[in-house]
Design a protein around this motif. Structure first.
Motif, PDB file in Angstrom:
ATOM      1  N   GLY A   1      16.223   6.238  -6.088  1.00 43.15           N
ATOM      2  CA  GLY A   1      17.063   4.944  -6.451  1.00 43.15           C
ATOM      3  C   GLY A   1      15.224   4.046  -5.609  1.00 43.15           C
ATOM      4  O   GLY A   1      14.821   2.996  -5.047  1.00 43.15           O
ATOM      5  N   VAL A   2      14.936   5.019  -4.976  1.00 41.55           N
ATOM      6  CA  VAL A   2      13.306   4.273  -3.701  1.00 41.55           C
ATOM      7  C   VAL A   2      12.337   4.474  -5.302  1.00 41.55           C
ATOM      8  O   VAL A   2      11.990   5.100  -6.127  1.00 41.55           O
ATOM      9  CB  VAL A   2      12.776   5.304  -3.103  1.00 41.55           C
ATOM     10  CG1 VAL A   2      12.092   5.184  -2.086  1.00 41.55           C
ATOM     11  CG2 VAL A   2      14.251   5.596  -2.296  1.00 41.55           C
ATOM     12  N   GLN A   3      12.002   2.971  -5.058  1.00 38.89           N
ATOM     13  CA  GLN A   3      11.634   2.518  -6.173  1.00 38.89           C
ATOM     14  C   GLN A   3       9.683   2.789  -5.867  1.00 38.89           C
ATOM     15  O   GLN A   3       9.269   3.057  -6.680  1.00 38.89           O
ATOM     16  CB  GLN A   3      11.529   0.317  -6.087  1.00 38.89           C
ATOM     17  CG  GLN A   3      12.738   0.178  -6.446  1.00 38.89           C
ATOM     18  CD  GLN A   3      12.782  -1.696  -6.986  1.00 38.89           C
ATOM     19  OE1 GLN A   3      11.916  -2.391  -6.779  1.00 38.89           O
ATOM     20  NE2 GLN A   3      14.029  -1.492  -6.843  1.00 38.89           N
ATOM     21  N   LYS A   4       9.333   2.680  -4.568  1.00 35.57           N
ATOM     22  CA  LYS A   4       7.854   3.333  -4.381  1.00 35.57           C
ATOM     23  C   LYS A   4       7.772   4.098  -4.927  1.00 35.57           C
ATOM     24  O   LYS A   4       6.674   5.063  -5.390  1.00 35.57           O
ATOM     25  CB  LYS A   4       7.692   3.328  -2.686  1.00 35.57           C
ATOM     26  CG  LYS A   4       6.343   3.512  -2.415  1.00 35.57           C
ATOM     27  CD  LYS A   4       6.111   3.591  -1.731  1.00 35.57           C
ATOM     28  CE  LYS A   4       4.781   3.836  -0.186  1.00 35.57           C
ATOM     29  NZ  LYS A   4       4.222   3.421   0.752  1.00 35.57           N
ATOM     30  N   LYS A   5       8.351   5.740  -4.786  1.00 37.96           N
ATOM     31  CA  LYS A   5       8.608   7.065  -5.048  1.00 37.96           C
ATOM     32  C   LYS A   5       8.796   6.888  -7.002  1.00 37.96           C
ATOM     33  O   LYS A   5       7.989   7.811  -7.047  1.00 37.96           O
ATOM     34  CB  LYS A   5       9.688   7.300  -4.302  1.00 37.96           C
ATOM     35  CG  LYS A   5       9.558   9.380  -5.048  1.00 37.96           C
ATOM     36  CD  LYS A   5       8.440   9.619  -4.251  1.00 37.96           C
ATOM     37  CE  LYS A   5       8.217  11.243  -4.657  1.00 37.96           C
ATOM     38  NZ  LYS A   5       6.660  12.209  -4.018  1.00 37.96           N
ATOM     39  N   ALA A   6       9.234   6.180  -7.502  1.00 33.96           N
ATOM     40  CA  ALA A   6       9.509   5.979  -8.753  1.00 33.96           C
ATOM     41  C   ALA A   6       8.511   5.315  -9.348  1.00 33.96           C
ATOM     42  O   ALA A   6       7.529   6.100 -10.561  1.00 33.96           O
ATOM     43  CB  ALA A   6      10.630   4.738  -9.001  1.00 33.96           C
TER      44      ALA A   6
END
Length: 68
Positions: free
Chosen positions: A19-24
């Motif tokens: 759910g971590v947008q930066k990692k996605a």
């Protein structure tokens, strides 16, 4: 049709990144701001996921999502 594939890639990346947008965004090789715009456009709700063997993104059923 392309929109459906794009949406699935985004959902799978979000799951893989917990759910971590930066990692996605890193997994998708796009900027976090671009990912955020796409999430809003497709009305995607983050879900939990995982990174499978070899660092490949897997969807909620454990199927590896192909890379472009």
């Amino acid at each position: 049709m392309i929109i459906g594939h794009e949406r699935r890639y985004i959902e799978a990346a979000l799951e893989a990144a917990g759910g971590v947008q930066k990692k996605a965004a890193e997994l998708l090789h796009i900027k976090p701001t671009t990912l955020n715009e796409m999430i809003k456009r497709y009305e995607i709700l983050p879900r939990r996921g995982k990174i499978g063997p070899g660092g490949r993104i897997e969807d909620e059923s454990g199927v590896t999502v192909p890379e472009d």
